[in-house]
Design a protein around this motif. Sequence first.
Motif, PDB file in Angstrom:
ATOM      1  N   HIS A  63       0.821  -1.211   0.000  1.00 33.98           N
ATOM      2  CA  HIS A  63       0.000   0.000   0.000  1.00 33.98           C
ATOM      3  C   HIS A  63       0.857   1.264   0.000  1.00 33.98           C
ATOM      4  CE1 HIS A  63      -2.530  -3.183   1.710  1.00 33.98           C
ATOM      5  NE2 HIS A  63      -3.483  -2.599   1.006  1.00 33.98           N
ATOM      6  N   GLY A  64       2.160   1.111   0.207  1.00 29.96           N
ATOM      7  CA  GLY A  64       3.061   2.257   0.195  1.00 29.96           C
ATOM      8  C   GLY A  64       2.785   3.263   1.288  1.00 29.96           C
ATOM      9  N   VAL A  95      -2.942   4.666  -2.366  1.00 32.41           N
ATOM     10  CA  VAL A  95      -4.177   4.700  -1.587  1.00 32.41           C
ATOM     11  C   VAL A  95      -4.687   6.127  -1.523  1.00 32.41           C
ATOM     12  CG1 VAL A  95      -5.193   4.268   0.675  1.00 32.41           C
ATOM     13  CG2 VAL A  95      -3.460   2.703  -0.237  1.00 32.41           C
ATOM     14  N   ASP A  96      -5.903   6.315  -2.018  1.00 32.14           N
ATOM     15  CA  ASP A  96      -6.568   7.615  -1.981  1.00 32.14           C
ATOM     16  C   ASP A  96      -7.737   7.508  -1.014  1.00 32.14           C
ATOM     17  OD1 ASP A  96      -7.787  10.060  -2.407  1.00 32.14           O
ATOM     18  OD2 ASP A  96      -8.557   9.513  -4.390  1.00 32.14           O
ATOM     19  N   PRO A  97      -7.615   8.094   0.181  1.00 31.87           N
ATOM     20  CA  PRO A  97      -8.678   7.949   1.175  1.00 31.87           C
ATOM     21  C   PRO A  97     -10.052   8.382   0.679  1.00 31.87           C
ATOM     22  CG  PRO A  97      -6.743   8.892   2.192  1.00 31.87           C
ATOM     23  CD  PRO A  97      -6.482   8.852   0.705  1.00 31.87           C
ATOM     24  N   ALA A 104      -9.900   1.889   5.274  1.00 31.88           N
ATOM     25  CA  ALA A 104     -10.946   1.509   4.316  1.00 31.88           C
ATOM     26  C   ALA A 104     -10.469   1.728   2.884  1.00 31.88           C
ATOM     27  CB  ALA A 104     -12.224   2.299   4.585  1.00 31.88           C
ATOM     28  N   ALA A 105      -9.733   2.809   2.659  1.00 32.92           N
ATOM     29  CA  ALA A 105      -9.217   3.079   1.314  1.00 32.92           C
ATOM     30  C   ALA A 105      -8.182   2.024   0.923  1.00 32.92           C
ATOM     31  CB  ALA A 105      -8.608   4.473   1.258  1.00 32.92           C
TER      32      ALA A 105
END
Length: 130
Positions: A63-64, A95-97, A104-105
């Motif tokens: 996920h970085g 990952v873009d919240p 969750a993102a």
Amino acid sequence: MAGPHPSVAATRVAVRRCLADVPSGSTVVVACSGGPDSLALVAATVHEARAGGWRVVGATVDHGMQDGSEAQTARVVEQMAEIGVDETLAARVTVDPGGLGPEAAARRARYAVLEQVAEHTAASVVLLGH
């Protein structure tokens, strides 16, 4: 000779039940974070695949979101290979919240990758530890 530890036996039984209707020769993808639960799932699936005749693909997603995540992903790939999966796949996502919050993102991004892995490998099923 004693059998496996009860927790190992229970995990193997759970995997066997999940895969009971999966035809021999099918591909099974196992998602692995590198934590003990998902590594146990990989090991149990590899064990059960011997009798079931399934091809096991271990997949991990970076996920970085933490320093060192690239090195951790490489360790997970090595661990899955050592356990005996037939193939390993690793993917890195952004990952873009987007209003969801980071966990969750990350889950949404991970599931999207696992869907792509399943499609790419023509997997009959994807197993997740949690």
